[in-house]
Design a protein around this motif. Structure first.
Motif, PDB file in Angstrom:
ATOM      1  N   VAL A   1      -6.926   8.348   4.432  1.00 32.79           N
ATOM      2  CA  VAL A   1      -7.925   8.134   5.388  1.00 32.79           C
ATOM      3  C   VAL A   1      -9.148   8.603   5.379  1.00 32.79           C
ATOM      4  N   TRP A   2     -10.717   8.334   4.615  1.00 31.87           N
ATOM      5  CA  TRP A   2     -11.680   8.781   4.085  1.00 31.87           C
ATOM      6  C   TRP A   2     -12.767   8.154   4.508  1.00 31.87           C
ATOM      7  N   LEU A   3     -13.930   8.759   5.369  1.00 32.02           N
ATOM      8  CA  LEU A   3     -14.912   7.703   6.313  1.00 32.02           C
ATOM      9  C   LEU A   3     -15.856   8.464   6.606  1.00 32.02           C
ATOM     10  N   THR A   4     -17.113   7.919   5.267  1.00 35.24           N
ATOM     11  CA  THR A   4     -18.328   7.821   5.871  1.00 35.24           C
ATOM     12  C   THR A   4     -19.073   7.149   6.174  1.00 35.24           C
ATOM     13  N   PRO A   5     -20.604   7.321   6.641  1.00 42.15           N
ATOM     14  CA  PRO A   5     -21.831   6.263   6.825  1.00 42.15           C
ATOM     15  C   PRO A   5     -21.816   4.930   5.992  1.00 42.15           C
ATOM     16  N   GLY A   6     -22.054   4.200   6.705  1.00 43.60           N
ATOM     17  CA  GLY A   6     -22.023   3.071   6.175  1.00 43.60           C
ATOM     18  C   GLY A   6     -22.344   1.806   6.659  1.00 43.60           C
ATOM     19  N   THR A   7     -22.029   0.709   6.028  1.00 46.35           N
ATOM     20  CA  THR A   7     -22.401  -0.425   6.702  1.00 46.35           C
ATOM     21  C   THR A   7     -21.027  -0.697   7.316  1.00 46.35           C
ATOM     22  N   GLY A   8     -19.971  -0.289   7.165  1.00 48.12           N
ATOM     23  CA  GLY A   8     -19.008  -1.367   7.727  1.00 48.12           C
ATOM     24  C   GLY A   8     -17.539  -1.613   7.065  1.00 48.12           C
ATOM     25  N   LYS A   9     -17.559  -1.633   5.641  1.00 45.46           N
ATOM     26  CA  LYS A   9     -16.967  -1.806   4.822  1.00 45.46           C
ATOM     27  C   LYS A   9     -15.544  -0.613   4.280  1.00 45.46           C
ATOM     28  N   MET A  10     -13.679  -1.772   4.639  1.00 46.54           N
ATOM     29  CA  MET A  10     -13.070  -1.463   4.342  1.00 46.54           C
ATOM     30  C   MET A  10     -12.262  -1.637   3.575  1.00 46.54           C
ATOM     31  N   THR A  11     -11.395  -0.914   2.649  1.00 48.09           N
ATOM     32  CA  THR A  11     -11.570  -0.667   1.626  1.00 48.09           C
ATOM     33  C   THR A  11      -9.910   0.265   1.719  1.00 48.09           C
ATOM     34  N   ILE A  12      -8.802  -0.229   1.514  1.00 46.75           N
ATOM     35  CA  ILE A  12      -7.355  -0.253   1.754  1.00 46.75           C
ATOM     36  C   ILE A  12      -6.233  -0.334   0.529  1.00 46.75           C
ATOM     37  N   ASN A  13      -6.233   0.944  -0.173  1.00 46.79           N
ATOM     38  CA  ASN A  13      -5.345   0.381  -1.588  1.00 46.79           C
ATOM     39  C   ASN A  13      -5.937  -0.203  -2.706  1.00 46.79           C
ATOM     40  N   GLY A  14      -7.547  -0.114  -2.865  1.00 49.16           N
ATOM     41  CA  GLY A  14      -8.279  -0.890  -3.676  1.00 49.16           C
ATOM     42  C   GLY A  14      -8.770  -2.312  -3.156  1.00 49.16           C
TER      43      GLY A  14
ATOM     44  N   ILE B   1     -14.643   2.999   5.137  1.00 48.91           N
ATOM     45  CA  ILE B   1     -13.516   3.408   5.319  1.00 48.91           C
ATOM     46  C   ILE B   1     -13.010   2.907   4.219  1.00 48.91           C
ATOM     47  N   VAL B   2     -12.292   3.756   3.656  1.00 48.54           N
ATOM     48  CA  VAL B   2     -11.552   3.544   1.622  1.00 48.54           C
ATOM     49  C   VAL B   2     -10.449   4.988   2.439  1.00 48.54           C
ATOM     50  N   ALA B   3      -8.833   4.064   2.559  1.00 50.64           N
ATOM     51  CA  ALA B   3      -7.765   4.304   2.518  1.00 50.64           C
ATOM     52  C   ALA B   3      -6.722   4.321   1.588  1.00 50.64           C
ATOM     53  N   THR B   4      -5.235   4.790   1.483  1.00 52.93           N
ATOM     54  CA  THR B   4      -4.774   4.628   0.584  1.00 52.93           C
ATOM     55  C   THR B   4      -3.838   4.694   1.671  1.00 52.93           C
TER      56      THR B   4
END
Length: 130
Positions: A18-31, A63-66
């Motif tokens: 999991v990579w977490l950055t300050p933002g707007t609430g967007k969540m991407t899992i495995n693209g 959140i960007v996650a694989t």
């Protein structure tokens, strides 16, 4: 990415990075988006979003996650654990809210190994009197 926080969550045979950055609430899992990744599994979507809902940070982080290994259930729980760890690294005050909910604990239950002379881990062969 500036101010990126990384965490790893695990459950059964699944691992979530999991990579977490300050933002707007967007969540991407495995693209994919959460809806595209889990499809109609609403209960699992709620489990993934639970740390964000409890900590009230769902609209302030991206959140960007694989995920890899296991099935959707294990991956969803691993993702929940990884998001919780990343949120605590992002804002240590949320640990007091997440810990009582059981989100900071790695669920260590895994499938028991098969023993020799057994059909499964504990299931014996059928007894035949004759």
């Amino acid at each position: 990415m500036a101010n990126t926080i990384y965490a790893t969550g695990k459950r059964k045979a699944s691992i979530a990075k999991v990579w977490l950055t300050p933002g707007t609430g967007k969540m991407t899992i495995n693209g994919l988006s959460l809806d595209a990744w889990l499809g109609g599994l609403e209960a699992k979507k709620l489990r993934v979003k639970q740390p964000l809902a409890v900590s009230k940070l769902s609209e302030s982080v991206d959140i960007v996650a694989t995920t890899l290994g296991g099935g959707f259930g294990g991956q969803a729980d691993a993702l929940r654990h990884g998001i919780s760890k990343a949120l605590v690294a992002f804002n240590p005050e949320v640990k007091a809210v997440l810990k009582p909910e059981g989100m900071m604990t790695r669920d260590s239950r895994v499938v028991e190994r098969k023993k020799p002379g057994k059909r499964k881990a504990r299931r014996s062969r059928q007894f035949s009197k004759r």
